[in-house]
Enzyme design. Structure first.
Site, PDB file in Angstrom:
ATOM      1  CE  LYS A  22      -4.379   1.217   0.127  1.00 43.28           C
ATOM      2  NZ  LYS A  22      -5.617   0.554  -0.316  1.00 43.28           N
ATOM      3  CG  ASP A  37      -7.172   3.722  -1.219  1.00 42.12           C
ATOM      4  OD1 ASP A  37      -7.657   2.609  -1.007  1.00 42.12           O
ATOM      5  OD2 ASP A  37      -7.280   4.651  -0.396  1.00 42.12           O
TER       6      ASP A  37
HETATM    7  N1  LIG Z   1     -10.847   2.314  -5.253  1.00 47.27           N
HETATM    8  C1  LIG Z   1     -10.763   1.019  -4.954  1.00 47.27           C
HETATM    9  O1  LIG Z   1     -10.653   0.160  -5.846  1.00 47.27           O
HETATM   10  C2  LIG Z   1     -10.826   0.579  -3.542  1.00 47.27           C
HETATM   11  C3  LIG Z   1     -11.129   1.458  -2.513  1.00 47.27           C
HETATM   12  N2  LIG Z   1     -11.295   0.966  -1.243  1.00 47.27           N
HETATM   13  C4  LIG Z   1     -11.635   1.845  -0.139  1.00 47.27           C
HETATM   14  O2  LIG Z   1     -12.881   2.498  -0.406  1.00 47.27           O
HETATM   15  C5  LIG Z   1     -12.908   3.794   0.229  1.00 47.27           C
HETATM   16  C6  LIG Z   1     -13.263   4.851  -0.797  1.00 47.27           C
HETATM   17  O3  LIG Z   1     -12.292   4.842  -1.848  1.00 47.27           O
HETATM   18  P1  LIG Z   1     -12.592   5.453  -3.284  1.00 47.27           P
HETATM   19  O4  LIG Z   1     -14.049   5.471  -3.537  1.00 47.27           O
HETATM   20  O5  LIG Z   1     -11.700   4.758  -4.231  1.00 47.27           O
HETATM   21  O6  LIG Z   1     -12.051   6.932  -3.093  1.00 47.27           O
HETATM   22  P2  LIG Z   1     -12.530   8.280  -3.804  1.00 47.27           P
HETATM   23  O7  LIG Z   1     -11.421   9.230  -3.638  1.00 47.27           O
HETATM   24  O8  LIG Z   1     -13.042   8.005  -5.167  1.00 47.27           O
HETATM   25  O9  LIG Z   1     -13.791   8.733  -2.913  1.00 47.27           O
HETATM   26  C7  LIG Z   1     -13.678   8.893  -1.534  1.00 47.27           C
HETATM   27  C8  LIG Z   1     -15.006   9.399  -0.995  1.00 47.27           C
HETATM   28  O10 LIG Z   1     -14.969   9.363   0.422  1.00 47.27           O
HETATM   29  C9  LIG Z   1     -15.096  10.694   0.932  1.00 47.27           C
HETATM   30  N3  LIG Z   1     -14.107  10.871   2.021  1.00 47.27           N
HETATM   31  C10 LIG Z   1     -12.772  10.697   1.948  1.00 47.27           C
HETATM   32  N4  LIG Z   1     -12.184  10.959   3.123  1.00 47.27           N
HETATM   33  C11 LIG Z   1     -13.176  11.302   3.946  1.00 47.27           C
HETATM   34  C12 LIG Z   1     -13.203  11.684   5.310  1.00 47.27           C
HETATM   35  N5  LIG Z   1     -12.084  11.772   6.064  1.00 47.27           N
HETATM   36  N6  LIG Z   1     -14.428  11.967   5.846  1.00 47.27           N
HETATM   37  C13 LIG Z   1     -15.547  11.871   5.102  1.00 47.27           C
HETATM   38  N7  LIG Z   1     -15.571  11.513   3.804  1.00 47.27           N
HETATM   39  C14 LIG Z   1     -14.407  11.236   3.245  1.00 47.27           C
HETATM   40  C15 LIG Z   1     -14.773  11.627  -0.215  1.00 47.27           C
HETATM   41  O11 LIG Z   1     -15.413  12.893  -0.045  1.00 47.27           O
HETATM   42  P3  LIG Z   1     -14.970  14.189  -0.922  1.00 47.27           P
HETATM   43  O12 LIG Z   1     -15.589  13.996  -2.276  1.00 47.27           O
HETATM   44  O13 LIG Z   1     -15.533  15.357  -0.196  1.00 47.27           O
HETATM   45  O14 LIG Z   1     -13.483  14.158  -0.949  1.00 47.27           O
HETATM   46  C16 LIG Z   1     -15.314  10.823  -1.396  1.00 47.27           C
HETATM   47  O15 LIG Z   1     -16.712  10.980  -1.502  1.00 47.27           O
HETATM   48  C17 LIG Z   1     -11.523   3.939   0.895  1.00 47.27           C
HETATM   49  O16 LIG Z   1     -11.598   3.475   2.216  1.00 47.27           O
HETATM   50  C18 LIG Z   1     -10.649   2.994   0.082  1.00 47.27           C
HETATM   51  O17 LIG Z   1      -9.526   2.555   0.822  1.00 47.27           O
HETATM   52  C19 LIG Z   1     -11.209  -0.377  -0.965  1.00 47.27           C
HETATM   53  C20 LIG Z   1     -10.915  -1.271  -1.949  1.00 47.27           C
HETATM   54  C21 LIG Z   1     -10.584  -0.854  -3.294  1.00 47.27           C
HETATM   55  O1  LIG Z   2      -6.382  -2.892  -7.038  1.00 47.57           O
HETATM   56  C1  LIG Z   2      -5.506  -2.734  -6.215  1.00 47.57           C
HETATM   57  O2  LIG Z   2      -4.388  -3.188  -6.284  1.00 47.57           O
HETATM   58  C2  LIG Z   2      -5.784  -1.829  -5.036  1.00 47.57           C
HETATM   59  C3  LIG Z   2      -6.956  -2.168  -4.224  1.00 47.57           C
HETATM   60  C4  LIG Z   2      -6.837  -1.564  -2.880  1.00 47.57           C
HETATM   61  O3  LIG Z   2      -6.061  -0.672  -2.642  1.00 47.57           O
HETATM   62  C5  LIG Z   2      -7.644  -2.104  -1.810  1.00 47.57           C
HETATM   63  O4  LIG Z   2      -8.152  -3.213  -1.963  1.00 47.57           O
HETATM   64  O5  LIG Z   2      -7.786  -1.441  -0.760  1.00 47.57           O
END
Ligand SMILES: NC(=O)C1=CN([C@@H]2O[C@H](COP(=O)(O)OP(=O)(O)OC[C@H]3O[C@@H](n4cnc5c(N)ncnc54)[C@H](OP(=O)(O)O)[C@@H]3O)[C@@H](O)[C@H]2O)C=CC1
Ligand SMILES: O=C(O)CCC(=O)C(=O)O
Length: 450
Positions: A125, A165
């Site tokens: 990560k 992420d």
């Molecule tokens: N992308 C992926 O493939 C994967 C993602 N994840 C997890 O999913 C979650 C979301 O990721 P992802 O959708 O990719 O990220 P994005 O950057 O696309 O979206 C993040 C969202 O969460 C909100 N957010 C972020 N930080 C905070 C905070 N401190 N308080 C409140 N809201 C917050 C953001 O709000 P704003 O728009 O205002 O910034 C936004 O709406 C994370 O925990 C990530 O680790 C897990 C597995 C894989």
């Molecule tokens: O696709 C990847 O390698 C990243 C996925 C990831 O960061 C997660 O599962 O939290």
């Protein structure tokens, strides 16, 4: 119990001020007690002591110039946690809250998540405390180029394969890939989440969110229920939240609320996803702009619940999908969800529920999908992207989506069967932690003390 306590105390000593990391370790160790009771070899082989220590941690300076010519410096990270099952694999997070503890907890969770997929994936990560919000494309490009100028020497298609992420989507992956290619003169599958035009896989963008909903449906089917007709709360409005909502609609459920870092949006008629996509994926605007086209929706600012919880979890619904960030759902939130009749919590974000909130869900015996199982569809589809890159193939959307569904079913069956094997039927957290741990631990034992 002594073993868990001693491990956490020793981590506090050797890795001070890393509370998210201790939280993630404690949750896994709690679940492993029944396994340790049956199989003392894991303790004799010091597997936990080895697993909580990353194989390698990189911290580096990322200097860059803004559009006015001012110099900025951020902290860059990449943690290569465990390679027992394959190349280090996991995303990069660009967010001002990023620090060593957050990257370490994410890398630790990734060990078990990646193992659960059944695919050849180690764990890594990374990220930086860079805030892309309000930055121009040129500034983001210069930041990504500077970040990759250090990272490129540590990664490769069979060593360490980063992805996205929070704050790292297709655009950032493009800039990172361009700089890697320029520095190495190699066109190879060193990153996943690439655009389909230059080596990406169909479904990778949707995969984490779709996978969460497939997983939720498998839990409900096992309890003779289904998602169809369920009213759902989905926190966040980024990549994961948007594709959770999209798949919920496809399966006949109704997402009625979503959120961002500034507040919560509630629309009883169902969230209009085309407006959210326009606001969040294209314009990067606040959710308040939604009210311009939908006057019957409500918006609550984040500060409405400053101390004791989060507005979105106080709404009445059948199911909750936390998809924003770690520790966004606390004990009071969990109690409010249960009091309002919520039957399912399925986690898209990494470690979104506090320890106390998880305990509430497990003791209430509601359908609970823990993040390391439920959100593994993203990294699993990244591995499908790696497989396509390595074999120079391109699979269709339907082919990749079918594989994703099979992988999510495999993860559900593995967690569920393992929970039953250890006399905790239905406890998918315990099942996922034991099954993920066992696969990595057995590989580590066979590979010797390395
Ligand atoms: N992308 C992926 O493939 C994967 C993602 N994840 C997890 O999913 C979650 C979301 O990721 P992802 O959708 O990719 O990220 P994005 O950057 O696309 O979206 C993040 C969202 O969460 C909100 N957010 C972020 N930080 C905070 C905070 N401190 N308080 C409140 N809201 C917050 C953001 O709000 P704003 O728009 O205002 O910034 C936004 O709406 C994370 O925990 C990530 O680790 C897990 C597995 C894989
Ligand atoms: O696709 C990847 O390698 C990243 C996925 C990831 O960061 C997660 O599962 O939290």
């Amino acid at each position: 119990m002594d073993y868990i306590h001693n491990t956490i105390e020793s981590l506090k000593h050797s890795s001070p001020a890393q509370c998210e990391f201790y939280q993630a370790v404690e949750e896994v160790l709690d679940s492993l007690q029944p396994l340790f009771a049956k199989t003392p070899a894991y303790q004799q082989q010091a597997i936990i002591e080895r697993m909580v220590e990353p194989e390698r941690q990189l911290m580096f300076r990322v200097p860059w110039l803004d559009d006015q010519g001012n110099i900025h410096v951020n902290k860059g990270y990449r943690i290569e946690f465990n390679s027992a099952l394959g190349p280090y694999k996991g995303g990069l997070r660009f967010h001002p809250s990023v620090n060593a503890s957050i990257i370490k907890f994410l890398g630790f969770e990734q060990i078990f998540k990646n193992a659960l997929t059944g695919l050849p994936l180690g764990s890594g990560k990374g990220g930086a405390n860079f805030d892309p919000k309000g930055r121009s494309d040129h500034e983001i490009m210069r930041f990504c180029q500077s970040y990759m100028t250090e990272l490129y020497r540590h990664i490769g298609p069979v060593t360490d394969v980063p992805a996205g992420d929070i704050g790292v989507g297709g655009k950032e992956i493009g800039y990172l890939f361009g700089q890697y290619k320029r520095l190495t003169a190699r066109y190879e599958g060193v990153l996943t989440g690439k655009n389909i035009l230059w080596g990406g896989s169909l479904v990778r963008t949707e995969a984490t969110g779709y996978g969460v909903v497939y997983f939720a449906n498998y839990i409900l089917q096992d309890r003779n229920s289904e998602l169809k007709g369920k009213r759902c709360l989905v926190s966040g409005s980024g990549n994961v939240a948007i594709h959770v909502m999209e798949k919920l609609y496809q399966l006949g459920a109704i997402p009625v609320a979503c959120s961002d870092s500034k507040g919560t949006l509630y629309h009883q008629a169902g969230i209009d996803l085309s407006v959210i996509k326009q606001l969040k994926l294209h314009k990067r605007e606040s959710l308040t702009a939604y009210l311009e086209s939908h006057q019957d929706a409500d918006y609550v600012e984040r500060d409405a619940y400053p101390e004791d919880g989060h507005a979105i979890w106080r709404l009445r619904a059948d199911a909750a999908f936390p998809c924003a960030t770690q520790n966004e759902l606390n004990e009071d939130d969990a109690k409010a969800l249960l009091a309002n009749g919520c039957e399912l919590v399925c986690e898209g974000a990494n470690m979104p529920s506090t320890k106390q909130a998880v305990e509430c869900f497990i003791s209430a015996n509601i359908a609970y999908g823990p993040s390391k199982a439920a959100n593994a569809g993203g990294v699993a589809t990244s591995q499908l992207e790696m497989a396509q890159n390595a074999s120079m193939q391109n699979w269709s959307f339907a082919q990749v989506d079918e594989k994703l569904q099979h992988i999510m079913k495999h993860i559900f069956d593995t967690a569920s069967n393992t929970a039953a094997e250890f006399d905790h039927p239905g406890n998918l957290l315990l099942g996922a932690n034991i099954a993920g741990f066992r696969r990595v631990a057995d590989a580590m034992i066979e590979q010797g003390v390395v």
